[in-house]
Motif scaffolding. Structure first.
Motif, PDB file in Angstrom:
ATOM      1  N   GLN A 134      -1.909 -97.936 -10.506  1.00 53.46           N
ATOM      2  CA  GLN A 134      -2.987 -98.009 -11.524  1.00 53.46           C
ATOM      3  C   GLN A 134      -4.378 -98.206 -10.900  1.00 53.46           C
ATOM      4  OE1 GLN A 134      -2.068 -97.010 -14.504  1.00 53.46           O
ATOM      5  NE2 GLN A 134       0.042 -97.036 -13.723  1.00 53.46           N
ATOM      6  N   GLN A 135      -4.462 -98.443  -9.604  1.00 58.10           N
ATOM      7  CA  GLN A 135      -5.804 -98.576  -9.011  1.00 58.10           C
ATOM      8  C   GLN A 135      -6.395 -97.187  -8.781  1.00 58.10           C
ATOM      9  OE1 GLN A 135      -6.009-100.075  -4.949  1.00 58.10           O
ATOM     10  NE2 GLN A 135      -8.137-100.735  -5.198  1.00 58.10           N
ATOM     11  N   PRO A 136      -7.666 -96.974  -9.151  1.00 61.83           N
ATOM     12  CA  PRO A 136      -8.272 -95.663  -8.887  1.00 61.83           C
ATOM     13  C   PRO A 136      -8.232 -95.335  -7.389  1.00 61.83           C
ATOM     14  CG  PRO A 136      -9.691 -96.968 -10.332  1.00 61.83           C
ATOM     15  CD  PRO A 136      -8.591 -97.879  -9.850  1.00 61.83           C
ATOM     16  N   LEU A 137      -7.877 -94.078  -7.068  1.00 62.55           N
ATOM     17  CA  LEU A 137      -7.783 -93.675  -5.655  1.00 62.55           C
ATOM     18  C   LEU A 137      -9.130 -93.837  -4.949  1.00 62.55           C
ATOM     19  CD1 LEU A 137      -5.050 -92.587  -6.595  1.00 62.55           C
ATOM     20  CD2 LEU A 137      -5.495 -90.475  -5.346  1.00 62.55           C
ATOM     21  N   MET A 138     -10.213 -93.482  -5.644  1.00 61.37           N
ATOM     22  CA  MET A 138     -11.534 -93.550  -5.004  1.00 61.37           C
ATOM     23  C   MET A 138     -11.899 -94.993  -4.633  1.00 61.37           C
ATOM     24  SD  MET A 138     -12.731 -90.585  -4.480  1.00 61.37           S
ATOM     25  CE  MET A 138     -14.324 -91.083  -3.877  1.00 61.37           C
ATOM     26  N   GLU A 139     -11.503 -95.919  -5.502  1.00 65.13           N
ATOM     27  CA  GLU A 139     -11.812 -97.332  -5.232  1.00 65.13           C
ATOM     28  C   GLU A 139     -11.082 -97.798  -3.965  1.00 65.13           C
ATOM     29  OE1 GLU A 139     -11.586-100.276  -8.615  1.00 65.13           O
ATOM     30  OE2 GLU A 139     -10.062-101.128  -7.274  1.00 65.13           O
ATOM     31  N   ALA A 140      -9.791 -97.456  -3.876  1.00 62.59           N
ATOM     32  CA  ALA A 140      -9.028 -97.856  -2.689  1.00 62.59           C
ATOM     33  C   ALA A 140      -9.600 -97.183  -1.437  1.00 62.59           C
ATOM     34  CB  ALA A 140      -7.560 -97.472  -2.866  1.00 62.59           C
ATOM     35  N   TYR A 141      -9.958 -95.917  -1.587  1.00 61.48           N
ATOM     36  CA  TYR A 141     -10.520 -95.177  -0.447  1.00 61.48           C
ATOM     37  C   TYR A 141     -11.788 -95.866   0.071  1.00 61.48           C
ATOM     38  CZ  TYR A 141     -13.277 -91.540   1.862  1.00 61.48           C
ATOM     39  OH  TYR A 141     -14.064 -90.852   2.745  1.00 61.48           O
ATOM     40  N   ARG A 142     -12.660 -96.284  -0.840  1.00 63.69           N
ATOM     41  CA  ARG A 142     -13.910 -96.970  -0.433  1.00 63.69           C
ATOM     42  C   ARG A 142     -13.577 -98.285   0.300  1.00 63.69           C
ATOM     43  NH1 ARG A 142     -17.198 -93.505  -0.063  1.00 63.69           N
ATOM     44  NH2 ARG A 142     -17.580 -92.171  -1.832  1.00 63.69           N
ATOM     45  N   THR A 143     -12.574 -99.001  -0.200  1.00 67.59           N
ATOM     46  CA  THR A 143     -12.189-100.270   0.438  1.00 67.59           C
ATOM     47  C   THR A 143     -11.746-100.017   1.874  1.00 67.59           C
ATOM     48  OG1 THR A 143     -11.514-101.123  -1.689  1.00 67.59           O
ATOM     49  CG2 THR A 143     -10.612-102.243   0.230  1.00 67.59           C
ATOM     50  N   TRP A 144     -10.860 -99.012   2.056  1.00 67.89           N
ATOM     51  CA  TRP A 144     -10.350 -98.748   3.412  1.00 67.89           C
ATOM     52  C   TRP A 144     -11.466 -98.246   4.332  1.00 67.89           C
ATOM     53  CZ3 TRP A 144      -6.107 -99.745   0.390  1.00 67.89           C
ATOM     54  CH2 TRP A 144      -4.960-100.205   1.035  1.00 67.89           C
ATOM     55  N   ARG A 145     -12.389 -97.433   3.782  1.00 66.44           N
ATOM     56  CA  ARG A 145     -13.497 -96.963   4.625  1.00 66.44           C
ATOM     57  C   ARG A 145     -14.296 -98.160   5.132  1.00 66.44           C
ATOM     58  NH1 ARG A 145     -15.767 -91.765   4.590  1.00 66.44           N
ATOM     59  NH2 ARG A 145     -17.174 -92.745   6.097  1.00 66.44           N
ATOM     60  N   GLY A 146     -14.470 -99.149   4.285  1.00 62.85           N
ATOM     61  CA  GLY A 146     -15.198-100.355   4.703  1.00 62.85           C
ATOM     62  C   GLY A 146     -14.453-101.087   5.810  1.00 62.85           C
TER      63      GLY A 146
END
Ligand code: URP
Ligand code: ZN
Ligand code: ZN
Ligand code: ZN
Length: 484
Positions: A104-116
């Motif tokens: 249920q977590q948006p993919l873009m949100e997780a992607y931004r977290t990992w990029r950080g």
């Protein structure tokens, strides 16, 4: 940051297609010239490195790592700096890690977290993004990730029920979307329902220690999932990549599909090639638990089959699934093997242990070694020839490989932050003497010069070579209605 021109003299260049003696000039992070031109174009007084008696290989690419991964209630020991520092010490200059959204977590949100999290990386990196649920926003975010963010592969966990496991509906929708976008679907192939059932049955037998782990994940659990993922990909006409193939059952599934003409690729972990399931019966809990990863280590007969898969070209890449948990973290499963955080290290050792067991035994030629440690990964994930190849214009990610150098692997000397080494005590012949990342010497004769933050996020284009062929094939086979 020292990025002065560097001339590497007198080595033997090894690419996936051939070996040849040549000097190599690196300028501004790229390979500027090879052979006679390297010498004539080297600026007067430029830094030189003597490579006589050594091989010059493309820097290793590990297509499967988990740095700073939150998993099973804890977070891996190695973050993107310590993990990539260890990788550089072992001759691996690029990693492809995983963004793993919660359901249920948006993919873009997780992607931004990992990029950080990855900004502190000392080596170049990219990501596969896991599809852990399905919905309209997932469909849309997959498009943004491919078209705007340089993602060209998506991961599907067929195991880890009640956490990140995909059902068939998600697999089908995501594979279809990946084909449309020109991105490679990848799978962790284990039947999560069977694992869940077997974990409970094994516990009911009174087996609660790490020896229960392989009993709950027998080879056919992997074989079933590999066959299912391959069948779904076949029906949809999309290429597919199976991560950490550990056993005969899934390697055979891949070989059968390839014999039918399907584009199926298999990845093998260094650990699965060299370690057998006896580790789970070690009397010391911490030692046995340190080997708990999924799929588990297998009886010896499977290792030989995996080597043959690499030799015959039915399996294509090698990785580590580097995912380190310390003894304190593993102790979460003292009362139940199903609660031991799954994962092992190996990023620093992959190249050396595979050279030692593969090239020194005659199973692999040096060129085949390059194919399975960098070039094939670069091709499959559309990084070639920027990476995975020593050619003019390619990134100056190089390893000076000393085929006579030896080392005894130990947790005492590893750079990874984990407190265990699955290859402990193994003496290998064939080790990196120097590693260059973006033309910079980052490892030299035992001295590591890793710098946080200098690793770059590498965008990867969609529609690698397989996808044009898949499209043509679909058009060629397109059914037509009967005109009546
Ligand atoms: O046990 C493993 N492999 N841990 C990392 C997650 C995964 O399945 O790849
Ligand atoms: Zn669509
Ligand atoms: Zn996995
Ligand atoms: Zn993994």
């Amino acid at each position: 940051m020292n990025n002065k021109p560097l001339l590497i003299r007198g080595g033997t260049v090894v690419n996936a297609d051939r070996e040849f003696a040549a000097d190599v000039l690196c300028v501004a992070g790229k390979i500027a010239a090879i052979g006679a031109r390297a010498l004539s174009e080297a600026p007067a007084g430029c830094q030189t490195l003597d490579a006589s008696g050594q091989y010059l290989l493309p820097g290793g690419i590990d297509p499967h790592t988990h740095m700073q991964l939150p998993f099973m209630g804890t977070v891996t020991m190695d973050d993107f700096f310590t993990g990539t520092a260890a990788s550089l010490a072992g001759g691996t200059t690029s990693i492809i890690d995983f963004v793993i959204p919660d359901p249920q977590q948006p993919l873009m949100e997780a992607y931004r977290t990992w990029r950080g999290w990855a900004e502190k990386s000392a080596a170049d990196y990219g990501f596969h993004v896991a599809v852990t649920w399905w919905g309209e926003s997932v469909h849309a975010d997959m498009g943004r990730l491919v078209q705007e963010e340089g993602i060209n592969s998506f991961k599907h966990f067929m195991a880890y029920k009640n956490a990140i496991m995909c059902d068939d509906e998600t697999l089908v929708n995501s594979f279809r979307r990946a084909l449309e976008l020109g991105a490679m679907p990848t799978v962790h192939a284990e039947n999560g329902e069977l694992v869940y059932l077997l974990q409970q049955e094994v516990a009911r037998m009174g087996i609660t220690g790490p020896e229960g782990h392989p009993l709950s994940r027998p080879p056919m659990v992997e074989g079933e999932a590999a066959n299912r993922a391959i069948a779904i990909a076949d029906v949809l006409g999309v290429p597919i990549y199976i991560v950490h193939v550990s056993c005969i059952e899934s390697a055979e599934a891949i070989a059968r599909a390839r014999a039918r003409g399907q584009r199926v690729y298999g990845e093998v972990l260094a650990g699965h090639l060299l370690i057998d399931d006896s580790v789970y019966r070690h009397p010391d809990f911490a030692t046995a638990a340190a080997h708990v990863m999924s799929p588990p280590f297998r009886p010896k007969v499977h290792q030989d089959f995996l080597w043959r898969g690499l030799q015959s070209g039915q399996l294509h890449t090698t990785a580590t699934d580097h995912c380190t948990f310390c003894a304190r973290q593993k102790a979460a499963g003292l009362g139940s093997f199903a609660k031991i955080p799954n994962g092992c290290g190996g990023i620093e050792e992959r190249m050396a242990v595979i050279w030692d067991a593969g090239v020194n035994s005659g199973r692999l030629t040096p060129s085949e070694f390059v194919a399975i440690t960098s070039s094939n990964t670069a091709r499959l994930f559309n990084l070639y020839p920027q990476k995975g190849c020593i050619a003019e214009g390619a990134d100056a990610d190089l390893v000076l490989w000393d085929p006579q150098g030896t080392k005894t692997i130990s947790v005492k000397t590893q750079h990874s932050k984990g407190d265990f080494n699955i290859f402990e005590g193994r003496t290998v012949r064939g080790i990196p003497s120097h590693t260059l990342s973006q033309g910079r010497l980052v490892y030299a004769n035992g001295e590591l010069r890793a710098t946080p933050g200098v690793g770059r996020y590498i965008k990867r284009q969609p529609f690698g070579p397989d996808f044009a062929a898949a499209k043509t094939r679909a058009q060629d086979l397109a059914p037509a209605a009967v005109a009546r």
